[in-house]
Design a protein around this motif. Structure first.
Motif, PDB file in Angstrom:
ATOM      1  N   UNK A   1      17.340  19.201  26.850  1.00  0.00           N
ATOM      2  CA  UNK A   1      16.924  17.163  25.868  1.00  0.00           C
ATOM      3  C   UNK A   1      15.747  17.629  25.674  1.00  0.00           C
ATOM      4  N   UNK A   2      14.868  17.397  24.487  1.00  0.00           N
ATOM      5  CA  UNK A   2      13.987  17.246  24.472  1.00  0.00           C
ATOM      6  C   UNK A   2      12.707  15.936  24.156  1.00  0.00           C
ATOM      7  N   UNK A   3      10.922  16.991  24.170  1.00  0.00           N
ATOM      8  CA  UNK A   3      10.254  15.166  24.848  1.00  0.00           C
ATOM      9  C   UNK A   3      10.510  14.309  23.515  1.00  0.00           C
ATOM     10  N   UNK A   4      10.987  13.333  23.709  1.00  0.00           N
ATOM     11  CA  UNK A   4      10.974  12.216  23.527  1.00  0.00           C
ATOM     12  C   UNK A   4      12.393  11.770  23.131  1.00  0.00           C
ATOM     13  N   UNK A   5      13.647  12.656  24.129  1.00  0.00           N
ATOM     14  CA  UNK A   5      14.718  11.723  23.924  1.00  0.00           C
ATOM     15  C   UNK A   5      15.308  11.412  25.382  1.00  0.00           C
ATOM     16  N   UNK A   6      16.309  11.260  24.965  1.00  0.00           N
ATOM     17  CA  UNK A   6      17.065  11.102  26.541  1.00  0.00           C
ATOM     18  C   UNK A   6      18.646  11.194  26.204  1.00  0.00           C
ATOM     19  N   UNK A   7      19.161  11.538  27.553  1.00  0.00           N
ATOM     20  CA  UNK A   7      20.297  11.379  27.166  1.00  0.00           C
ATOM     21  C   UNK A   7      21.431  10.871  28.431  1.00  0.00           C
ATOM     22  N   UNK A   8      23.065  10.542  28.251  1.00  0.00           N
ATOM     23  CA  UNK A   8      23.273  10.381  29.337  1.00  0.00           C
ATOM     24  C   UNK A   8      24.410  11.469  29.519  1.00  0.00           C
ATOM     25  N   UNK A   9      24.288  11.807  30.852  1.00  0.00           N
ATOM     26  CA  UNK A   9      25.287  12.949  30.825  1.00  0.00           C
ATOM     27  C   UNK A   9      26.941  12.680  32.055  1.00  0.00           C
TER      28      UNK A   9
ATOM     29  N   UNK B   1      28.024  10.342  36.613  1.00  0.00           N
ATOM     30  CA  UNK B   1      27.566   9.961  35.044  1.00  0.00           C
ATOM     31  C   UNK B   1      25.191  10.015  35.542  1.00  0.00           C
ATOM     32  N   UNK B   2      24.470  10.475  34.361  1.00  0.00           N
ATOM     33  CA  UNK B   2      23.684  10.109  35.211  1.00  0.00           C
ATOM     34  C   UNK B   2      22.383  10.012  33.673  1.00  0.00           C
TER      35      UNK B   2
ATOM     36  N   UNK C   1      21.156  11.279  23.004  1.00  0.00           N
ATOM     37  CA  UNK C   1      22.583  11.859  22.810  1.00  0.00           C
ATOM     38  C   UNK C   1      23.140  12.368  24.588  1.00  0.00           C
ATOM     39  N   UNK C   2      24.178  11.808  23.711  1.00  0.00           N
ATOM     40  CA  UNK C   2      25.913  11.646  24.985  1.00  0.00           C
ATOM     41  C   UNK C   2      26.580  13.006  24.995  1.00  0.00           C
TER      42      UNK C   2
END
Ligand code: RAM
Length: 883
Positions: free
Chosen positions: A834-842, A864-865, A792-793
């Motif tokens: 963020x749910x397990x199995x997913x990642x995000x750029x914040x 940015x993280x 996700x972004x």
């Protein structure tokens, strides 16, 4: 052990019955208390029996340990699936450290009747009654005996029309089945497990048939669009404990008659005479010797496909908030919410007493029901009492759009407990929640959701009250992204794509309405309604936009593959019907219902042509077709160049000079760098000159706030969002709106109601701003490179008078949420989950960013993280001028 595998789904749903998909897709979710939880491998077992699966034997499919982080859209590649097969499956997953999870719980799916030859049943109906304008709803039934204990019983049923199925007195299934399709081409089959309803000995099966879309009134097209009268098809497959199998099927041995339903029509309402009820007709032991033999139809040439659409259900019961007795002795109720469904009434009175429930969205200034906008629709249900104590009534094959109910002819004193409202719609599970500190913004969001609830009924309709309620494709595409944040519309839109395909013209043109309800076939667009065309810009493009939306939101590549050729045909059609890539000025809807701004058709049509070509290029890329990717990207570039040559001057002024021309050019990427800033300036000037007000119609409105925000004009976007002067979203809310109106000026202080011939108060198109609320305000955005929210972004944008926003989106991986708060001193706090199995750029707005995560190594930007699953807090400082 850190991972748990939960919520197994097949083809987007839990334990589906009667699939006809030969390679169903499997989904699961991961759960973990740890941050950054990821799957490094999985193993799926599919077995033909629960026992085999319990022994960990995947006799159908054993993937072995597959090194992969995928947990959605896993395509079944085991042994061929057979008709009526029942398949059990479970999953084991390994986390990033290589630790295995426990096996998941067992899930299953069943297959339907895959071969047309397995259909032994005949289509049964009842002959038309002479001298009756509106036909009574047929009842059909059959008694049968079962010798032995029932191990399993499954019903496969459908109708040309609607059916309400009963077994031994119990209702089976949902509302408005089999749903709206182009019945000349296909009808959906529903599968029900009914083992628990059958007994050894005498049993009865029956159904009440409705006209529905098949032969009842469809929109403004009149009735009998597909056929004369309803027909029903059913096969009940019974397996006894001793292994014996038998089938009970509709055929000439069934019986039919008329009952209490004098008529029931989606658009014309219902009349029910309780004196004619057939007590016990759906139970064994009922004497049907006086009933007629059914009429058996020779056959059906269309496809029988497994039902894809989510069933229509009653999802909520509403109590009225007030009631007023009128001078004429009727009662007018206010439900407090413009809703879609019907009213249930309770009454006690003399046999033969007739009462009527009349429904309307608004009241006239004199307090009476505002019925003018219904055109030929009749939102009235009539009930004749049998005089048998307390009776209760609700209609069967009709629905209404209303906030107010007038109860006419009620015997006795009615009060707030006399009626309740039942909310009905396609039961797409809710996936989005959004709240801010601003009551009006919250109300706007609520109105958007109610607009969706009111209009997603088998197909995405435009409105629920007047004689229309059609699957307008322009409305559907502009709202599709908003819809997919609010609810799980994966199957709903997958089904709608088939409607679009069935309606696609031999030329390649996608239609304005799907199912096209016969109007193109019957040339209605050419005669009675001569401004209809099968390829309106922004309408036909739904054929590309909707699959792309399903890809973004659910990572669904199958829908892209399945309809790829159709999408190519659409873009090629547009190209063939353009003049050096400029779409000529032909009759179309333009930027429908814009206010005080006329966007030239050719500008709009060329812009959308470019957009369809661009999406097609991206779709080709996703499918690994690099040649087409390059080809359609080239086409897009060429259309953009043609657009600039034809419509854009050196000062970035675009022909028409409406907000919409600028918004589309910016959003679809039709301008080059130098021109972009100039065009943006014209857009913001236009908005400012209008006193921070919008003028966009259905097509422009969806991109208005995104285009402004993407161009760095967040303040202007917020000013439009919270503008309360006419025209604006908040104007309607200030004047009591509980849904999105069809028109900005549906009702104004100066002019009262707009023209009654087109004035719905429940149309979702102008509610496409919901997309901006999730993607920009809350900042929950999909990443096309890792769709379905695998990545996700997260980029929230505080601004305007908003100081707090919380949003949650239940993705296929699980809930993703943002929660931000901006204090008066400029302190900004953001919590991201963020749910397990997913990642995000914040992307954290503001300066002096502090975080529980370390900044993204790659970007070099301290705000940015990159994060994995879990909950993270970010803090920053936003100077007032930045907010
Ligand atoms: C109206 C419909 C719909 C719109 C078309 C062009 O009749 O309500 O919303 O798409 O016209």
């Amino acid at each position: 052990m850190s991972l748990r595998v939960v919520q197994l789904k097949t083809e987007y749903i839990e334990n589906p019955l009667g699939l006809d998909e030969k390679q169903p897709r499997l989904f699961w979710r991961l759960e973990s208390p740890e941050r950054g939880a990821a799957q490094s491998a999985y193993r799926v077992l599919v077995a033909s029996s629960r026992e085999a699966l319990d022994r960990h034997e995947g006799d159908q499919w054993d993937t072995g340990k597959v090194a992969s982080d995928r947990s959605i859209q896993i395509v079944y590649e085991g042994k061929p699936l057979v008709s009526e097969g029942r398949y059990y499956w479970k999953v084991q997953a390994w986390d990033a450290q290589g630790r295995p999870s426990e096996w998941s719980e067992t899930a299953f799916w069943t297959m339907g009747l895959l071969d047309r030859g397995e259909w032994k049943a005949g289509w049964i109906g009842r002959k038309t009654e002479a001298n009756v304008a509106m036909q009574p709803s047929p009842f059909v039934r059959k008694s049968f005996a079962i010798e032995g204990r029932v191990a399993r019983a499954t019903v496969y049923a459908t109708a040309l029309g609607l059916y309400d199925l009963r077994i031994n007195g119990e209702k089976v299934g949902d509302l408005f089945a089999p749903g709206f399709t182009d019945y000349d081409k296909r009808v959906q089959v529903q599968t029900y497990e009914v083992t628990h309803l059958l007994t050894e000995g005498d049993n009865a099966v029956g159904a009440v048939l409705g006209d529905g879309w098949y032969c009842g009134t469809v929109g403004f097209l009149g009735n009998k669009v597909y056929g004369e009268r309803p027909f029903f098809l059913l096969q009940l497959h019974i397996e006894l404990a001793d292994g014996t199998k038998r089938i009970v099927a509709t055929d000439a041995s069934w019986r039919t008659t008329r009952g209490p339903l004098q008529y029931s029509d989606m658009i014309k309402g219902e009349a029910y005479d309780a004196r004619l009820e057939l007590d016990g007709w759906d139970r064994p032991g009922f004497d049907d010797s006086g009933w007629e033999r059914p009429d058996v139809r020779p056959g059906y040439n269309g496809l029988l496909t497994a039902s894809i659409e989510p069933p229509v259900r009653i999802t909520e019961t509403m109590k009225p908030i007030s009631v007023r007795r009128t001078e004429s002795g009727t009662y007018i109720y206010d439900m407090g919410q413009n809703m879609v469904g019907w009213t249930e009434v309770k009454a006690r009175g003399a046999r033969g007493t007739k009462l009527t429930l009349s429904h309307a969205e608004m009241l006239n200034p004199d307090g009476s029901l505002y019925l003018d906008n219904l055109r030929v629709a009749v939102q009235q249900d009539h009930y004749i009492l049998k005089g048998d104590g307390l009776e209760s009534y609700e209609p069967h094959f009709t629905f209404h759009g209303f906030r107010y109910v007038e109860l006419i002819g009620y015997p006795g004193e009615a009060d707030l407990d006399t009626i309740v409202g039942k909310v009905i719609h396609s039961d797409t599970p809710r996936t989005g929640r959004l709240r801010t500190n601003d009551a009006m913004v919250n109300k706007l969001y609520s109105n958007i959701v109610w607009g969706q609830r009111g209009n997603f009924l088998s197909v995405p309709t435009d409105c629920p009250q007047r004689d229309e309620r059609l699957g307008w494709t322009g409305d559907a595409q502009i709202f599709a992204r908003t819809a997919s944040y609010n609810m799980d519309v994966s199957r709903f839109f997958t089904k709608f794509m088939w409607d679009m395909i069935d309606a696609q013209q031999p030329s390649g043109a996608f239609t304005d309405v799907a199912p096209d309800a016969g109007w193109i076939r019957h040339k209605m667009w050419n005669t009675r309604l001569n401004w209809f065309a099968p390829d309106n810009a922004g309408w036909g493009d739904a054929g590309v936009v909707i699959p792309w939306t399903l890809y973004l939101m659910y990572g669904d590549t199958r829908v892209l593959e399945t309809h790829y050729e159709a999408m190519v045909r659409w873009v090629e059609y547009l190209k063939a019907n353009s003049d050096e890539l400029v779409r000529p000025n032909y009759a179309n809807y333009g930027d429908w219902l814009s206010i005080d701004a006329d966007t030239p058709n050719e500008v709009l049509a060329t812009a959308y042509f470019a957009y369809s070509a661009k999406l097609l290029s991206r779709i080709a890329g996703v499918l690994g077709n690099q040649e087409d990717e390059a080809h359609y990207n080239g086409l897009f570039q060429d259309i953009a160049a043609a657009f600039r040559r034809a419509f854009v001057d050196g000062e970035g002024r675009i022909r028409g000079e409406t907000q919409t021309v600028y918004v589309l050019a910016l959003q679809f990427g039709l301008l080059e760098d130098g021109l972009r800033d100039k065009a943006l300036q014209h857009l913001t000037d236009n908005i400012r000159e209008r006193g921070d007000r919008l003028s966009t119609g259905f097509l422009g409105v969806g991109y208005l706030l995104p285009a402004l925000t993407d161009s760095g004009e967040l303040d202007v976007a917020y000013a439009l969002l919270t503008q309360e002067a006419f025209p604006s979203w908040m104007y309607s809310i200030k004047h009591g709106a509980t849904t999105i109106w069809e028109r900005w000026d549906g009702w104004t202080e100066h002019n009262g109601f707009q023209t009654p011939s087109m004035n719905s108060f429940n149309h979702y198109s102008l509610g496409s701003v919901g997309e901006w609320m999730f993607r920009y305000m809350a900042g929950i955005e999909a990443d096309p490179a890792q769709p379905g929210f695998r990545h996700a972004i997260i980029r929230p944008r505080p601004g305007g008078r908003l100081t707090e926003a919380q949003a949650e989106y239940e993705s296929l991986y699980g809930p993703i949420s943002t929660d931000w708060k901006l204090s008066p001193d400029g302190r900004f706090r953001l919590t991201v989950r963020v749910p397990a199995g997913a990642t995000a750029t914040v992307f954290v707005p503001g300066a002096e960013v502090r975080a529980e995560a370390s900044p993204s190594a790659g970007s070099g930007d301290p705000s940015v993280f990159e994060i994995g699953s879990g909950e993270y807090l970010f803090e920053s400082f936003i100077r007032p001028s930045e907010a």
